[in-house]
Structures are given as structure tokens and as C-alpha cells.
Design a protein around this motif. Structure first.
Motif, PDB file in Angstrom:
ATOM      1  N   LEU A 113      -4.420  15.157   5.642  1.00  0.00           N
ATOM      2  CA  LEU A 113      -3.672  13.934   5.367  1.00  0.00           C
ATOM      3  C   LEU A 113      -2.198  14.246   5.148  1.00  0.00           C
ATOM      4  O   LEU A 113      -1.325  13.482   5.555  1.00  0.00           O
ATOM      5  CB  LEU A 113      -4.262  13.244   4.132  1.00  0.00           C
ATOM      6  N   ARG A 158     -10.768   5.687  -7.193  1.00  0.00           N
ATOM      7  CA  ARG A 158      -9.364   5.913  -7.539  1.00  0.00           C
ATOM      8  C   ARG A 158      -8.488   5.704  -6.306  1.00  0.00           C
ATOM      9  O   ARG A 158      -8.965   5.695  -5.178  1.00  0.00           O
ATOM     10  CB  ARG A 158      -9.184   7.318  -8.097  1.00  0.00           C
ATOM     11  N   ARG A 159      -7.194   5.555  -6.545  1.00  0.00           N
ATOM     12  CA  ARG A 159      -6.179   5.511  -5.492  1.00  0.00           C
ATOM     13  C   ARG A 159      -6.273   4.291  -4.579  1.00  0.00           C
ATOM     14  O   ARG A 159      -5.717   4.292  -3.496  1.00  0.00           O
ATOM     15  CB  ARG A 159      -6.200   6.790  -4.653  1.00  0.00           C
ATOM     16  N   ILE A 160      -7.027   3.254  -4.987  1.00  0.00           N
ATOM     17  CA  ILE A 160      -6.964   2.025  -4.207  1.00  0.00           C
ATOM     18  C   ILE A 160      -5.862   1.151  -4.792  1.00  0.00           C
ATOM     19  O   ILE A 160      -5.682   1.111  -6.005  1.00  0.00           O
ATOM     20  CB  ILE A 160      -8.306   1.254  -4.195  1.00  0.00           C
ATOM     21  N   TYR A 161      -5.110   0.498  -3.918  1.00  0.00           N
ATOM     22  CA  TYR A 161      -3.984  -0.285  -4.432  1.00  0.00           C
ATOM     23  C   TYR A 161      -4.383  -1.733  -4.640  1.00  0.00           C
ATOM     24  O   TYR A 161      -3.652  -2.486  -5.271  1.00  0.00           O
ATOM     25  CB  TYR A 161      -2.777  -0.187  -3.491  1.00  0.00           C
ATOM     26  N   THR A 162      -5.544  -2.118  -4.113  1.00  0.00           N
ATOM     27  CA  THR A 162      -5.989  -3.489  -4.302  1.00  0.00           C
ATOM     28  C   THR A 162      -7.499  -3.547  -4.206  1.00  0.00           C
ATOM     29  O   THR A 162      -8.128  -2.595  -3.723  1.00  0.00           O
ATOM     30  CB  THR A 162      -5.340  -4.411  -3.250  1.00  0.00           C
ATOM     31  N   PHE A 197       1.514   6.638  -6.998  1.00  0.00           N
ATOM     32  CA  PHE A 197       0.497   7.459  -7.674  1.00  0.00           C
ATOM     33  C   PHE A 197       0.683   8.937  -7.358  1.00  0.00           C
ATOM     34  O   PHE A 197       0.330   9.803  -8.161  1.00  0.00           O
ATOM     35  CB  PHE A 197      -0.931   6.959  -7.443  1.00  0.00           C
ATOM     36  N   ALA A 225       0.828  -1.212   0.000  1.00  0.00           N
ATOM     37  CA  ALA A 225       0.000   0.000   0.000  1.00  0.00           C
ATOM     38  C   ALA A 225       0.862   1.261   0.000  1.00  0.00           C
ATOM     39  O   ALA A 225       0.670   2.162  -0.813  1.00  0.00           O
ATOM     40  CB  ALA A 225      -0.935  -0.004   1.201  1.00  0.00           C
ATOM     41  N   GLN A 226       1.815   1.309   0.912  1.00  0.00           N
ATOM     42  CA  GLN A 226       2.622   2.532   1.050  1.00  0.00           C
ATOM     43  C   GLN A 226       3.347   2.847  -0.263  1.00  0.00           C
ATOM     44  O   GLN A 226       3.371   3.979  -0.734  1.00  0.00           O
ATOM     45  CB  GLN A 226       3.629   2.341   2.190  1.00  0.00           C
ATOM     46  N   ASP A 232       3.296  10.824  -0.264  1.00  0.00           N
ATOM     47  CA  ASP A 232       2.332   9.735  -0.394  1.00  0.00           C
ATOM     48  C   ASP A 232       0.906  10.178  -0.136  1.00  0.00           C
ATOM     49  O   ASP A 232       0.056   9.372   0.223  1.00  0.00           O
ATOM     50  CB  ASP A 232       2.708   8.600   0.560  1.00  0.00           C
ATOM     51  N   ASN A 292       0.946   4.094  -2.857  1.00  0.00           N
ATOM     52  CA  ASN A 292       0.559   5.486  -2.580  1.00  0.00           C
ATOM     53  C   ASN A 292       1.638   6.462  -3.036  1.00  0.00           C
ATOM     54  O   ASN A 292       1.348   7.521  -3.585  1.00  0.00           O
ATOM     55  CB  ASN A 292       0.283   5.685  -1.094  1.00  0.00           C
TER      56      ASN A 292
END
Lengths: 208, 655, 300
Positions: B176, B481-485, B103, B96-97, B167, B100
Motif C-alpha cells: 500500500l 479501525r481506520r474507517i472514515y465513515t 490517522f 477519506a483521503q 496516508d 487517512n
């Protein structure tokens, strides 16, 4: 400067001020006006931030607790006067009086230095009372807005000093005239910004 | 002691990821290779004299373009990695990191370090030539702009191996991206790199605005300017008005992170939504900063390769101005879902839709420039033709997004991702590639290979649709958008496989562009005429590559399409005006200071990223010193003698 | 040559169309299978906008096709060539006017629906309020009326308007249940209202739509709509079996973790209001009290 010599405006015409006699200098003055527009928008953004956050005092003091009416009135008076003396410098320049021009610039610089010292002492006393950048959103916005103006003035002082030295070395030429004219534009601009700070930050702050 | 070193190193260098070790190794190897080649061929002096110290707008333009292509590669690799991760549900390829970070850097690099320098490349190369000027208004400042951009790009890229990348998305929303939720130095890299390149962009905006307003050849009124120059003028106006809010937003967020201020924190009165507003006050106009120059390129290319005057010139200019103005009243459409109230949403929805009107007008004018023309599908035209359906669909999905109630369903989904890639790739990247192909002979004096270029074109184009059309569909299926899985069972897998396949095709297309350039450097056909496309504007009146003073004599302009008019007059055997005698030309001196100044900015930025204030302070003093040195420099230009100009012109076969 | 090309393109177009229709047309295209009035309005708007933009897009692509084929620069091209023709009042009027009309119509409907969607769908008969908090990286649903709470899933009665009140105790997120209707941000320090309703019982996919950090991809949840009686039954069951939501339990939830669905038998009174009005949020209190957002904040 890569200028097309064939169509440059004819030089040396008497009606044109010294700083505009060369096309390249005229270009720089025009460019500087545009820069001032961007700088004005930068300040506008900071003003917008301040107006969103000025009620957000959190656990810290509000405007009434930290604004010192004598202090900011004195600062305003000094800066307005310096703008006037800066105008006198330009006036002397247009009459070709180099000594008078330099004298008025020195006066302007000294007024600028006293403005900055007053502002720094105001900041120091705020911080001593525990009102720091980290205390609340209101104070973050206040220090950033007023501090950015202060940084601009400090930069202007250094800049004007440099121009003064160059005037002493090179005398009053179209180039030095252009440089002096641009720094004076900058100085008047800071004065205009200060009027907004005086009204929006200080006056509205102590009235609320 | 040893432990301290180890602890420091493990925070300083990014460890534990094979991809990053790979990046480390390749960075070291490439650097060594560059050093070796330069030393072996004794090219250090050449590099310094001809490129690092140049203030010539044409060379600066070329450097911008090379940097933009490198960044396109970097951002493209990011894209390929992301698409590979998304090809299957629960893919174990990236964590995930890491995803992030990728992208985030992909977006940041593509917008600020690829699209921006690419348009700066085109405007540097073409604008002074199109308006009959010998350089930009402030050549020294122009060099500073380039080097600030370049070292800002280096600073951001360094984050990948030292300290960790940002990230929080290319938008870097607070809170964030604030200190509470993001401790690492990555966000500092983002903020400082953007700030440094932002100074350069603002300077470029002012520089070209002054150049276009004040340095046009005699006779070239505003309404006789080539449309590319018009588009740059509009883009510069947007830059001048849009960048200050970004500068402010980045500064304030940096103050939050480094000085503990409370602008966008969720404590002590901070207001994170203010960041979102300020960011998009720049962010939306920014889209038009990059797309208007692409429109300008298409206007030039379509007219040239249809052998016809641009249709509806006045409408084209009016629509550029209209877009530039309205672009400042649309930013809230990036967050209709913030719940600002129906009045606000309605205003910004309608304002956004209104932008579609002038844009649509431009499309029709391009079409009718081709209508009853004679279309030659050379590479620049091929990209221009491909742009039209692409942008029509992308623009249409933009109007759909502007419908606020519909946007509640599109926002932050893959529908949005598909839309902005369609307008940014289909508009900006296609436009800049068209511009690169169009002006390439003017820059380098040789032609690029058509055949390899066509292969690249088809791979990239087909790959584009295969990659992004499925993403509209994925958005409707609820993929954000921006989901890694993602989980299986949503029906997303099939479309993701296709989309990833399309991304690979685009990658192949890029490889062919590189091959094309390398092949043509060796075997490319020389352009001896200076006018290989039968052009219409003044840059084609000059030999290729253009001599450093551009015009030996400043041309007199009598109408639109100045060069076309001159050629026609000559063809008809009309009386040629007698040539004026050559005169000496003033040229600015080269200077190494812009380069050094920017290195100092880089060191300053690096010091701030890691809050090593002594380092930053030393660099800052260096910056001030170099500004002071410039102020005291009075011998800033030199004069070319008539003999020298005559010799150069003779070498080009023009006497 | 031309014939062959057209054939190829038709084939490609047909292939694309089948590809899109094959696995897609099912219920999995969530946005086009709304189960509530809000989602239905939004679907209508999407379809309307597709139709409106097609009025321009299809002619553009067709025109481009015709022009590029007809006016190629070949020596024996018989079509007219008018290099100086560059003005036509009529044509230009046409393509300024047509988009203006299209945008006018679309803009009008957009404004209408934008205002409509802030009101509750249909007649408000006994709406249910659910307070939603996005945390790192999970969703907390509190039922102030029922005095229960759930995490990462949410049950609602079908055919009854639901007033979701949204906030965040973490970076901003966005609450999106595509089949019920479009999303709205959950923001720290603010309480935003979103009306949704399910027409029929079912299990609906929902997720966080705005990036919020490392665990963001795992922030999906199900909204389970049941008939009113089943819903009441479910509430009773949670009340009698689930553990209470204590302050300590909330502190654990607020940590940066990814968790499975959970249920709680009590709903800390005032917890939601506390989350909203902590620190930064206290400045939004005026809005809360003005009744702009009806969060049952009560006294403060």
C-alpha cells in the motif's frame, strides 16, 4: 568531557594502552563497540532480506549468471589482507612507532581503494549485462547488501585518510591513538561482514 | 510558463481544503509571532547561546519535553478531528483521503515524535543526576540526537501543507505504501523523517547505555541504581537491538519508492510481507522502549510519595530485564491473522502472554510499596495511582489479544484500538506526565499549580475512560479501525458519540495542563530547597535548577536510595564525612554544529522527498563537511576553576 | 466523607453498567452472537480469557482502592507505617506464581485451539470452496464448483463447512465475518485457507479489516446463509440470469472503484490461480503444490 575527576582511574599507568589512558577516550571506544553492534544488526537485517529474496530472480539473471569467481575471490583476498595490514598499524601504534603505523595505514587505504574499484567494476559489468537494481528482487537485495558494505568501506577509506592527516599534524597522542584505534575496529568489522557476504552471497550463489 | 508554475504550485502546496488553509495561516502567524517576540525582546542571541548550541543534558531534556508537548498537541488535534468525523454515520466533515492522512500522522507523531522525545526528555533530565554524573558520556552526540529528532519532526509536519501527508497508516505497510499504490510524496516524508529521527534515537540509546554502564558515582553498584535509571538501561538495550531492523525496513522501502527496487513490490519477486515482519521486529520492542521508562517513573514516584522503600527491588529489576528480553519474541502477534501456521502462532501467543507475568509482578510491587506507607496524593502520585487500574485493564486486554484464536476476532477492530490506547496513554502518557510533574521543580526551580493540575487530571482521566471503554465494545460489534465513515443500523452510533465526547474531555484536560504551566510560570511557588518532595535519589540533593556542572563534589554512594540514606544519617546526627576540597571540572564546549548538521539533514530529507537530487546532494556534502570539521576539532572542552564553582555554589546558598 | 464517596462511586458504577447493558446486549454485539462453530470456539476463548485475567485485575483494583484509602499521609492515621519494609519472600512468591499458573492454563488452551482452528470444523461432509479476492475496493467471490462469481456479497449453504481461499489483487486486506468467525489476511501472491460455517440461515455482516487505501471504508459485504436447497436454487438462478465474467469484465473490476453487489454466471477457469501466482506469487507455488493450501490449482 564532563568527567568526575575525583574518581577517574589513575592515569598514565604503564599497563594501559595509549588509547585507553584518558577516561573519555575509553568511553568513546566502549561506545563505538556498541555502535558496531547496531551496525552488525543492520547488516543482519540485510542478510535476512537477501536470504528471503535470493531465489526471487523474476525475469532477470540468477546468481550463477552474474557472479564472477575470480572477481570476488580477488576482492576477498584484498580485503582480508587490508585487515591484516590494519592490525599491523595498531601493533606499531602500541609500540610507539608512528612512521611504521602511518605506513601500514597507507597500505590499508590503498588496498581498500583497490577493493572498491574491483567492486565497482563488478557492478558496472553487471549493469552492462542488464542486471540492475530494478530487474528483480534478488538483484535489489544483492546490490543493496553488497553496496551497503561497499559504502561502509568507502566511508572507512575517507575516515582513515582524515586520521592519517591528524596523526601527521598532532603526532601520536592519546587522542589520535584513540581515533586510530576506533577506525581500525571499524575496518576489522567490515572485514568480518565481508566474510559473511563471501560465504552467504557469493559461495552459496555459485554453488546453487 | 504561467501554467507550469500553477501546475507545480498545485502539486507542491496542498490546496482546496479549508482545514489546511487554516493550518497554513496559523503556521505563518505563529512563525511571525515568534520572530517578532524574539526580535522585540532582543532574544536571538540568548536563544542561540543558551539553547540552540547547548550540550547540557538538562537543557536538551527541557527542549525534548517542550517539543514533545507541542507534538502531543498536534497529535491530539488529529485525534479530535478523527473523533469528530466518527461521531455520526455518514459524517460529511472529512473526506477519506484527508482522514487517512490524519490517522497516519496521528499514529506516527504520537509514537515517534511525542512518546519517544518525552522519554528522552525524562532520561536526559534525570539519569545523569540520579547516577551522580556531570553529564552524559557523549554530550555533543546528545545535542545531535535532539536536533535530528527536532528537524525530523519539522519535516513530517511540513508534509501537511507542502506536498501532502503520508496516508498508509503509521505502520506504512507495503505494498500500500509502495510506489504502485501511493504516488504522492507523503510516504517519502514518512520514510525520511523516521529515518532521520531513527539515527538520533539510536545514538541516544548508545549514549545512555554507555553513560549508565560507565559513569556511575563511586559506590553505586548496578543493584543500587534507582529504578528509573534501571528502566532507562533496559530501554536503551532494546533501542540498540530494535532500531537496526527499522532502519533497514525504511531504507528498503525507500529504495523501492525512489530507485525502483523490488523488495516489497508485488512484481518481479518482491515480498510485501517481509516489510510487515521487519517493521514489527522493531515495532513491538518499541512499545517497551516507551513504556519501560514510564514504569521507571512510577517506581520513583510511588516510593517517594509513599515515604517508603520500593518493595521487591530485585524483582523489579528482574522483571525489567525479562520484559526487555521477551519483547523481541512477540512481534508476530501483530499479525496472527497472516496464517503463519498454528505452530508459529502458538509460540508467539504464549511468548506474548509470558510478558504479562513480569508486568503483573511490577504492579503488585507498586501496590506493596504503598502498603503501610504514608501516601501523599500530589500530582505525580495522582497520575501514578490512576495508572494502575488503567494499566491493569489495558494489560488484561493485551493478554486477551494474545490468545490467538480470540485475536482473529479482535484484530484490526476497535477492540485493538482501545487496547493500545489504554496501554500507551494509561502507561506512557500518564507516566511521562507524572515524570514531568515530578521533575518540574528540578528543571525550572518552581512548582506547578496543584489546583489547575488536579482539574486537568480529572478531565483527562474521566475523559480517557469515556473515550476508550466504548471502543472495546465497538470492536465486539464489528467496527474496524481506520474507517472514515460507517453506515447507520449497526448500533455503532451511540458508542461513537460517547467516545467522541470522551475525546473532547481529554482535550479540555490538555488545555488545563497548558493553563497550569502558563499560570505557574508567572505565579508558581519557588523551590528553594532543591528537595520539594522529600526525595530519595541523588537528583534531590542538588539545588533547583541544577548548576550546569551538576555536582560540585561527586557523591559517595553507600546504598539504595542514596539521598534518603544521607538525610537519615544527618538527622541521626551521625558523623558527616569530611568534605573533600573542590577541584576544577572539565566541561564540554557548546557547539552550533549539531544544529547546523541537523538543518542540513532536514534539507537533505526535503530534497529526497521531492527527488530533487541536486539539493539533496549539496546538503549531503554539507553533512560530510560538518562531520569532517568535528573530526579536526581538538579544543572541545574547557575547565571550570575552583573559584567559579565556589561562586556558583554560594549563589545557591551552598558552601 | 468516606461514606458519601463510596455512594457516589457505586452510583457511577451502576450507571456505567446500565449504559453498557442497555443498547449493547442485543444481537448487534456480533462477536458474542456467533452462528457457527468457529465463531463459537472463539467466543469461548474470549470468555475464558476475560475470566482468567479478572483473577488478577479485580484484586489489583480492589487492593489499590483499599491501600490508597487506608494509608493516606494524614497526621492522625492510625494504620502502621513501616518505611523500611521492602522484602517478603512469601508475598513475592505469590505474585510470581499466580500469574504463571494463569498464563500456563490460558497458554495451554490457546495452543490447543490454535491448532484446532486450522482444521475444518466438525466432520467435513462435502465442503464448499469459495475463492475470495480482495480488490481495490471490492470483494470478488468465485465458486469454482458452481462456476459462478459474485461481487460484494456472498451466498452460502447453512450447516455446511465452507473453505474460503483468500488472496488479493491489491494491497493486503483482511476477510472478516464476525458472526461466522475470526478474520484472516488476503495477501497478494498467497492463497490462505479459512474454514467457516453458519449454523443457521441469516444475513451476516462482513468487512475488510485491514486498511487498503481510499475506498477501504466501503469494503463491507453481506454473507447470506440459506438452506442447501435454497442455495442450489440461487446458484441456478445466477447461472441463468447473470452476465458472464469475462477477462475484460475482470479488468474493469480490478480498477480502483467502489461498486454495488454484482453477480456473474461464469467463473473464468484459472482466474483465481492466475491472480495468486502472478509475479511475486510465483514463489509461493511450492507451498501451493505441497498441498499446504488446497486451492484446486491443478496443473501449472
Amino acid at each position: 568531557m564532563a568527567m568526575a575527576d575525583s574518581f577517574v582511574k589513575s592515569q598514565g599507568s604503564q599497563s594501559v594502552p595509549l588509547e585507553y589512558t584518558h577516561e573519555e577516550d575509553a568511553l568513546r571506544i566502549f561506545g563505538f563497540w556498541i555502535f558496531l553492534a547496531t551496525d552488525l544488526l543492520l547488516f543482519a537485517s540485510l542478510f535476512a532480506t537477501y536470504s528471503v529474496l535470493y531465489r526471487h530472480v523474476g525475469h532477470g539473471p540468477g546468481p550463477l549468471q552474474i557472479f564472477d569467481i575470480t572477481g570476488f575471490s580477488a576482492e576477498t583476498f584484498i580485503l582480508l589482507t587490508s585487515s591484516f595490514t590494519c592490525g599491523l598499524a595498531t601493533y606499531s601504534m602500541h609500540r610507539g612507532q608512528k612512521a611504521a603505523m602511518m605506513a601500514w595505514m597507507i597500505v590499508t587505504i590503498l588496498l581498500g581503494v583497490s577493493f572498491i574499484s574491483l567492486e565497482l567494476s563488478e557492478f558496472a559489468s553487471d549493469i552492462a549485462r542488464g542486471a540492475t537494481l530494478q530487474t528483480s528482487a534478488f538483484l535489489s537485495a544483492f546490490f543493496t547488501l553488497v553496496g551497503t558494505h561497499g559504502a561502509h568501506v568507502s566511508f572507512g577509506i575517507v575516515w582513515m585518510t582524515l586520521i592519517l592527516i591528524q596523526l601527521a599534524i598532532h603526532g601520536l597522542t592519546p587522542t589520535t591513538a584513540r581515533k586510530a584505534f576506533i577506525v581500525s575496529l571499524y575496518w576489522h568489522f567490515l572485514d568480518v561482514v565481508w566474510i559473511f557476504i563471501f560465504t552467504i552471497v557469493y559461495l552459496l550463489g555459485v554453488m546453487s | 510558463m504561467l501554467y507550469n508554475v500553477e501546475n507545480f504550485a498545485s502539486h507542491f502546496f496542498v490546496l482546496g481544503d479549508p482545514l489546511i488553509y487554516g493550518a497554513d495561516v496559523s503556521i505563518v502567524l505563529v512563525s511571525l509571532a515568534i520572530v517578532f517576540v524574539l526580535t522585540y525582546y532582543k532574544k536571538w542571541g540568548w536563544l542561540w547561546r543558551e539553547w540552540l548550541t547547548t550540550v547540557d543534558h538538562k537543557k536538551i531534556g527541557i527542549m525534548y519535553m517542550i517539543a514533545a508537548l507541542l507534538m502531543l498537541f498536534r497529535g491530539g488535534v488529529d485525534a479530535i478531528l478523527m473523533r469528530t468525523q466518527l461521531i455520526m454515520p455518514n459524517m460529511p466533515f472529512l473526506k477519506a483521503q484527508h482522514y487517512n492522512e490524519i490517522f497516519t500522522t496521528h499514529g506516527t507523531i504520537m509514537i515517534l515524535f511525542m512518546a519517544m522525545p518525552f522519554i528522552f526528555a525524562m532520561m536526559n533530565i534525570a539519569v545523569p543526576l540520579q547516577i551522580g554524573a556531570r553529564d552524559v558520556a557523549f554530550p555533543y552526540l546528545n545535542a545531535i540526537s535532539f536536533w535530528l529528532f527536532f528537524f525530523a519532526a519539522m519535516l513530517l509536519n511540513l508534509s501537511f501543507v507542502i506536498g501532502g501527508s503520508p496516508d498508509a497508516g503509521w505502520t506504512s505497510y507495503a505494498p500500500l505504501a509502495g510506489l504502485t499504490f501511493d504516488k504522492g510524496p507523503g510516504e517519502n516524508y514518512y520514510l525520511l523523517a523516521l529515518q532521520i529521527t531513527g539515527i538520533g534515537s539510536m545514538a541516544t540509546g548508545i549514549n545512555f547505555f554507555v553513560t549508565i554502564m560507565k559513569m556511575r558515582a563511586p559506590g553505586m553498584t548496578l543493584m543500587r541504581m534507582p529504578l528509573f535509571t534501571w528502566s532507562i538501561l533496559a530501554a536503551c538495550i532494546i533501542i540498540i537491538f530494535a532500531f537496526p531492523p527499522l532502519t533497514a525496513a525504511l531504507t528498503l522501502l525507500l529504495m523501492d519508492r525512489l530507485a525502483g527496487a523490488h523488495f516489497f513490490t508485488i512484481f518481479d519477486g518482491g515480498n510485501p510481507m517481509m516489510y510487515v515482519n521487519m517493521f514489527w521486529m522493531w515495532g513491538h520492542p518499541e512499545v517497551y522502549i516507551v513504556v519501560l521508562p514510564a514504569f521507571g517513573v512510577f517506581s520513583e514516584v510511588v516510593a517517594t510519595f509513599s515515604k517508603k522503600r520500593t518493595f521487591g527491588y530485585a524483582s523489579m529489576v528482574a522483571s525489567l530485564i525479562a520484559i526487555a528480553v521477551i519483547s523481541f519474541f512477540t512481534w508476530v502477534h501483530h499479525f496472527f491473522t497472516m496464517g503463519a501456521g498454528p505452530g508459529v502462532n502458538s509460540f508467539f501467543a504464549v511468548a506474548t502472554m509470558i510478558i504479562a507475568i513480569p508486568t503483573g509482578v511490577k504492579v503488585f510491587n507498586w501496590l506493596f510499596t504503598m502498603y503501610q506507607g504514608r501516601i501523599r496524593t500530589k500530582l505525580p502520585m495522582l497520575w501514578a495511582i490512576a495508572f494502575i487500574p488503567n494499566f491493569a485493564i489495558g494489560g488484561a486486554s493485551g493478554v486477551m489479544l494474545a490468545v490467538a484464536p480470540a485475536d482473529y476476532q479482535f484484530h484490526n477492530s476497535y477492540f485493538l484500538v482501545a487496547h493500545f490506547h489504554q496501554v500507551l496513554i494509561g502507561g506512557v502518557v500518564f507516566g511521562m506526565l507524572a515524570g514531568m510533574y515530578y521533575w518540574w521543580p528540578k528543571m525550572f526551580g518552581f512548582m506547578l499549580n496543584e489546583r489547575l493540575g488536579r482539574i486537568a487530571f480529572w478531565f483527562f482521566n474521566i475523559g480517557f475512560y469515556v473515550c476508550f471503554l466504548p471502543q472495546y465494545w465497538l470492536g465486539w460489534m464489528g467496527m474496524t479501525r481506520r474507517i472514515y465513515t460507517y453506515l447507520p443500523g449497526m448500533g455503532w452510533t451511540f458508542w461513537n458519540i460517547i467516545s467522541t465526547f470522551g475525546a473532547y474531555l481529554m482535550g479540555v484536560g490538555f488545555v488545563f495542563i497548558v493553563l497550569q504551566i502558563l499560570y505557574s510560570i508567572r505565579y508558581g511557588e519557588r523551590d528553594l530547597t532543591g528537595d520539594p518532595w522529600d526525595g530519595r535519589t541523588l537528583e534531590w540533593s542538588l539545588p533547583s535548577p541544577v548548576p550546569h556542572y551538576n555536582f560540585a563534589r561527586i557523591p559517595e554512594v553507600t546504598g539504595r536510595d542514596a539521598w534518603w540514606t544521607m538525610k537519615e544519617a544527618k538527622q541521626k546526627g551521625e558523623m558527616q564525612p569530611e568534605l573533600e576540597p573542590l577541584k576544577p571540572i572539565h566541561m564540554p564546549n557548546d557547539s552550533g554544529r549539531p544544529f547546523i548538521l541537523s538543518v542540513l539533514f532536514f534539507i537533505f530529507g526535503f530534497g529526497m522527498v521531492f527527488t530533487w537530487y541536486p539539493m539533496a546532494a549539496v546538503a549531503f556534502i554539507g553533512i560530510l563537511l560538518s562531520l569532517i570539521l568535528r573530526s579536526f576539532e581538538y579544543d572541545t572542552d574547557h575547565t571550570l576553576s575552583v573559584d567559579e564553582i565556589r561562586r556558583t555554589e554560594a549563589a545557591y546558598g551552598r558552601v | 466523607m468516606m461514606q458519601k464517596r463510596t455512594g457516589t462511586y457505586t452510583l457511577i458504577a451502576a450507571l456505567c453498567a446500565t449504559l453498557f447493558l442497555l443498547p449493547g446486549c442485543g444481537e448487534q454485539v456480533l462477536v458474542f452472537h456467533p452462528v457457527g462453530p468457529v465463531g463459537q470456539v472463539e467466543k469461548q476463548m474470549i470468555i475464558l480469557s476475560i475470566v482468567m485475567v479478572s483473577i488478577v485485575v479485580i484484586p489489583v483494583i480492589a487492593l489499590l482502592w483499599v491501600i490508597v484509602v487506608r494509608y493516606r499521609d494524614t497526621p492522625d492515621n492510625p494504620t502502621p507505617y513501616r518505611p523500611e519494609w521492602s522484602e517478603s519472600r512469601t508475598l513475592e512468591f505469590l505474585w510470581w506464581a499466580v500469574p504463571i499458573v494463569i498464563i500456563g492454563v490460558l497458554g495451554f488452551v490457546t495452543v490447543q485451539k490454535t491448532f484446532a482452528l486450522v482444521r475444518p470444523p466438525g466432520k467435513v461432509i462435502n465442503p464448499l470452496t469459495i475463492q475470495v479476492t480482495s480488490l481495490d475496493w471490492k470483494w470478488l467471490f468465485q465458486y469454482p464448483g458452481q462456476k459462478i462469481a459474485t461481487v460484494n456479497y456472498c451466498e452460502i449453504p447453512a450447516n455446511r463447512p465452507i473453505e474460503f481461499v483468500l488472496t488479493s489483487n491489491a494491497p493486503m486486506n483482511s476477510f472478516w465475518v464476525p458472526q461466522l468467525g475470526g478474520q484472516e489476511y488476503t495477501m497478494p501472491g498467497m492463497a490462505m485457507k479459512l474454514w467457516l460455517e453458519a449454523d443457521q440461515p441469516g444475513v451476516y455482516f462482513g468487512s475488510g479489516a485491514n486498511f487498503s487505501g481510499e475506498g477501504f471504508s466501503h469494503m463491507h459485504f453481506h454473507v447470506i446463509a440459506r438452506p442447501q436447497s435454497d442455495f442450489d436454487h440461487w446458484v441456478q438462478r445466477i447461472k441463468s440470469t447473470a452476465p458472464p465474467l469475462t477477462t475484460q469484465q475482470y479488468a474493469v473490476l480490478a480498477q480502483r472503484t467502489i461498486v454495488q453487489p454484482m453477480s456473474f454466471s461464469t467463473n473464468q477457469p484459472g482466474l483465481f490461480e492466475k491472480i495468486v501466482s502472478q509475479d511475486g506469487g510465483m514463489y509461493m507455488r511450492r507451498d501451493l503444490m505441497k498441498g499446504k493450501v488446497n486451492t484446486h490449482v491443478g496443473t501449472d
